[in-house]
Design a protein around this motif. Structure first.
Motif, mmCIF file in Angstrom:
data_model
loop_
_atom_site.group_PDB
_atom_site.id
_atom_site.type_symbol
_atom_site.label_atom_id
_atom_site.label_comp_id
_atom_site.label_asym_id
_atom_site.label_seq_id
_atom_site.Cartn_x
_atom_site.Cartn_y
_atom_site.Cartn_z
ATOM 1 N N ALA A 57 -9.453 -12.581 -10.723
ATOM 2 C CA ALA A 57 -9.020 -11.188 -10.869
ATOM 3 C C ALA A 57 -10.158 -10.250 -10.488
ATOM 4 C CB ALA A 57 -8.580 -10.928 -12.300
ATOM 5 N N THR A 58 -9.795 -9.138 -9.896
ATOM 6 C CA THR A 58 -10.790 -8.143 -9.490
ATOM 7 C C THR A 58 -10.569 -6.856 -10.282
ATOM 8 O OG1 THR A 58 -9.392 -7.197 -7.761
ATOM 9 C CG2 THR A 58 -10.738 -9.123 -7.162
ATOM 10 N N SER A 59 -11.447 -5.915 -10.033
ATOM 11 C CA SER A 59 -11.303 -4.618 -10.702
ATOM 12 C C SER A 59 -10.033 -3.911 -10.258
ATOM 13 C CB SER A 59 -12.524 -3.738 -10.412
ATOM 14 O OG SER A 59 -12.673 -3.540 -9.014
ATOM 15 N N ASP A 60 -9.511 -4.301 -9.095
ATOM 16 C CA ASP A 60 -8.267 -3.692 -8.607
ATOM 17 C C ASP A 60 -7.102 -3.994 -9.550
ATOM 18 O OD1 ASP A 60 -9.606 -2.722 -6.481
ATOM 19 O OD2 ASP A 60 -8.834 -4.172 -5.021
ATOM 20 N N HIS A 61 -7.082 -5.215 -10.083
ATOM 21 C CA HIS A 61 -6.015 -5.576 -11.017
ATOM 22 C C HIS A 61 -6.021 -4.640 -12.228
ATOM 23 C CE1 HIS A 61 -6.182 -9.423 -8.778
ATOM 24 N NE2 HIS A 61 -4.906 -9.544 -9.145
ATOM 25 N N GLU A 62 -7.209 -4.467 -12.779
ATOM 26 C CA GLU A 62 -7.323 -3.623 -13.970
ATOM 27 C C GLU A 62 -7.015 -2.168 -13.643
ATOM 28 O OE1 GLU A 62 -7.564 -2.890 -17.858
ATOM 29 O OE2 GLU A 62 -7.845 -4.891 -16.976
ATOM 30 N N ALA A 63 -7.482 -1.717 -12.474
ATOM 31 C CA ALA A 63 -7.290 -0.314 -12.094
ATOM 32 C C ALA A 63 -5.807 0.008 -11.896
ATOM 33 C CB ALA A 63 -8.075 -0.010 -10.816
ATOM 34 N N SER A 74 -1.712 3.446 -3.767
ATOM 35 C CA SER A 74 -2.542 2.445 -4.456
ATOM 36 C C SER A 74 -1.791 1.127 -4.604
ATOM 37 C CB SER A 74 -2.953 2.964 -5.834
ATOM 38 O OG SER A 74 -3.741 4.125 -5.731
ATOM 39 N N CYS A 75 -0.502 1.208 -4.887
ATOM 40 C CA CYS A 75 0.309 -0.005 -5.062
ATOM 41 C C CYS A 75 0.460 -0.762 -3.742
ATOM 42 C CB CYS A 75 1.688 0.357 -5.609
ATOM 43 S SG CYS A 75 1.665 0.904 -7.325
ATOM 44 N N ILE A 76 0.670 -0.039 -2.647
ATOM 45 C CA ILE A 76 0.811 -0.689 -1.334
ATOM 46 C C ILE A 76 -0.484 -1.412 -0.971
ATOM 47 C CG2 ILE A 76 1.087 -0.270 1.141
ATOM 48 C CD1 ILE A 76 3.030 1.995 0.428
ATOM 49 N N LYS A 77 -1.616 -0.764 -1.175
ATOM 50 C CA LYS A 77 -2.910 -1.394 -0.882
ATOM 51 C C LYS A 77 -3.116 -2.626 -1.755
ATOM 52 C CE LYS A 77 -5.197 2.859 0.647
ATOM 53 N NZ LYS A 77 -6.202 3.907 0.313
ATOM 54 N N ASN A 105 -3.687 -6.419 -0.344
ATOM 55 C CA ASN A 105 -5.014 -7.011 -0.539
ATOM 56 C C ASN A 105 -5.038 -8.234 -1.448
ATOM 57 O OD1 ASN A 105 -6.110 -5.039 1.092
ATOM 58 N ND2 ASN A 105 -6.636 -3.687 -0.628
ATOM 59 N N HIS A 106 -3.928 -8.489 -2.164
ATOM 60 C CA HIS A 106 -3.960 -9.586 -3.127
ATOM 61 C C HIS A 106 -2.836 -10.574 -2.866
ATOM 62 C CE1 HIS A 106 -7.089 -7.777 -5.593
ATOM 63 N NE2 HIS A 106 -6.479 -6.626 -5.382
ATOM 64 N N HIS A 124 2.780 -7.668 -12.323
ATOM 65 C CA HIS A 124 1.909 -8.612 -11.621
ATOM 66 C C HIS A 124 0.449 -8.389 -11.997
ATOM 67 C CE1 HIS A 124 -0.517 -10.307 -8.350
ATOM 68 N NE2 HIS A 124 0.447 -11.208 -8.266
ATOM 69 N N ALA A 125 0.020 -7.131 -12.000
ATOM 70 C CA ALA A 125 -1.373 -6.826 -12.344
ATOM 71 C C ALA A 125 -1.683 -7.258 -13.777
ATOM 72 C CB ALA A 125 -1.629 -5.334 -12.167
ATOM 73 N N PHE A 126 -0.711 -7.086 -14.659
ATOM 74 C CA PHE A 126 -0.900 -7.491 -16.054
ATOM 75 C C PHE A 126 -1.094 -8.999 -16.163
ATOM 76 C CE2 PHE A 126 1.232 -9.181 -19.883
ATOM 77 C CZ PHE A 126 0.361 -8.693 -20.842
ATOM 78 N N ARG A 127 -0.308 -9.752 -15.413
ATOM 79 C CA ARG A 127 -0.372 -11.211 -15.497
ATOM 80 C C ARG A 127 -1.672 -11.770 -14.919
ATOM 81 N NH1 ARG A 127 4.679 -13.572 -16.563
ATOM 82 N NH2 ARG A 127 6.393 -12.070 -16.637
#
Length: 342
Positions: free
Chosen positions: A265-271, A302-305, A309-310, A255-258
């Motif tokens: 997209a936020t920095s959370d996606h990249e992180a 980190s994954c749960i947050k 959040n998204h 999901h974060a990759f897509r």
């Protein structure tokens, strides 16, 4: 007169005696020649048989020495890769490369250029070449093509009589409870290992190395997607020590990759993508990383947050079962806490 008669008689007697002696001598000489000829034939027969026996013994010794040299080569190849691989059914493996060799017929070389003269060695070479061609012609996500690639890796491994001797670990590919090749995280490295092994066999048969292939990029990421997001290679099972956790973490990564390149997209996606990509990178020791309790706990947190959040839409498998994945991750955290308290 009487003296003349007696003298004549004596001469006749002497002549007759000489004739008899000559005849006897001739007979003796004939018997001697026959005996000598017979002795010579027997001697030649004996010497010929002795020579043939020596040649036969020499062929046997050469055959055994050649076979021992082949077994030593396999030992050295096993040691090269720290005994991660084991060559099985070695006698059959030898016969597959030198099908004509036996105690009566022996050769150290194999003509791989002449069709039909190289036994199964040419089949092994062809198998590797087809595998490389499949990889080189892979251009985009194509699960059928991935099936073919995995199948040819399996065939090459089987043709080289290779098995993995360590116990199962995450990423191992299994068919009917048998290891097919070592691990999806190492498959690219394994192909290079098989090429090195094949080259050594080719040199052993008196030939030269295979030509270098064009540089290729193995479709590692697509293979991971295939195994962790979908059903995986046809008819095969990919083993994971904690399959539910591994597949959930990979779904979050997907999901974060897509979405990391989307406008919102936020920095959370990249992180989160970076963290999870490190977990699933090529040549990773997944079980070793997942055995680090603090590392895994923080990663799950980190994954749960991230999931809370998204907003997730229908572009990934994660969107459909968001609540289920959050529950899976929460349960995994609880197990880690319980494990710490033991």
């Amino acid at each position: 007169m009487l003296g003349a008669i007696i003298g004549g008689a004596m001469n006749v007697f002497v002549d007759i005696g000489a004739a008899w002696l000559s005849a006897i001598a001739a007979i003796i000489a004939a018997f001697g020649a026959i005996f000598a000829a017979n002795f010579t034939r027997k001697t030649l027969t004996f010497l010929t048989k002795q020579h043939e026996d020596q040649q036969a013994l020499q062929r046997i010794q050469m055959y055994q020495s050649h076979k021992e040299a082949f077994m030593k080569l396999l030992d050295e190849l096993e040691q090269t890769y720290e005994n991660r691989y084991k060559f099985t059914d070695r006698d059959r493996f030898y016969r597959s490369i030198f099908p004509e060799n036996n105690f009566n017929n022996f050769s150290t070389s194999v003509d791989i250029k002449q069709k039909g003269s190289s036994g199964e060695l040419s089949d092994k070479i062809a198998c590797y070449q087809i595998l490389v061609r499949e990889i080189l012609t892979y251009t985009s996500v194509d699960f059928n093509k991935l099936d073919n690639i995995v199948t040819w890796v399996m065939r090459l491994k089987n043709q080289l009589h290779i098995v993995k001797i360590k116990k199962y670990k995450s990423g191992d590919v299994i068919l009917d409870d048998k290891m097919l090749f070592s691990n999806i995280f190492y498959i690219n490295r394994e192909v290079h290992h098989f090429k090195y092994i094949l080259d050594n066999l080719i040199i052993f048969t008196g030939n030269t190395f295979l030509e270098k292939n064009k540089p290729y990029i193995f479709p590692y990421s697509d293979l991971l997607d295939y195994c962790l997001l979908y059903s995986g290679p046809r008819g095969l099972k990919v083993y994971f020590n904690n399959e539910l956790l591994v597949k959930t973490l990979y779904a979050v990564r997907d999901h974060a990759f897509r979405y990391r390149d989307e406008e919102n997209a936020t920095s959370d996606h990249e992180a989160i993508f970076t963290k999870l990509s490190d977990l699933f990178k090529e040549d990773t020791e997944l079980d070793e990383k997942l055995g680090n309790t603090n590392y895994v706990y923080n990663l799950i947190d980190s994954c749960i947050k991230y999931l809370y959040n998204h907003k997730l839409d229908g572009h990934s498998s994660l969107s459909v079962q968001r609540s289920k994945f959050i529950n899976n991750l929460s349960d995994a955290q609880k197990e880690l806490i319980a494990k710490k308290d033991r």
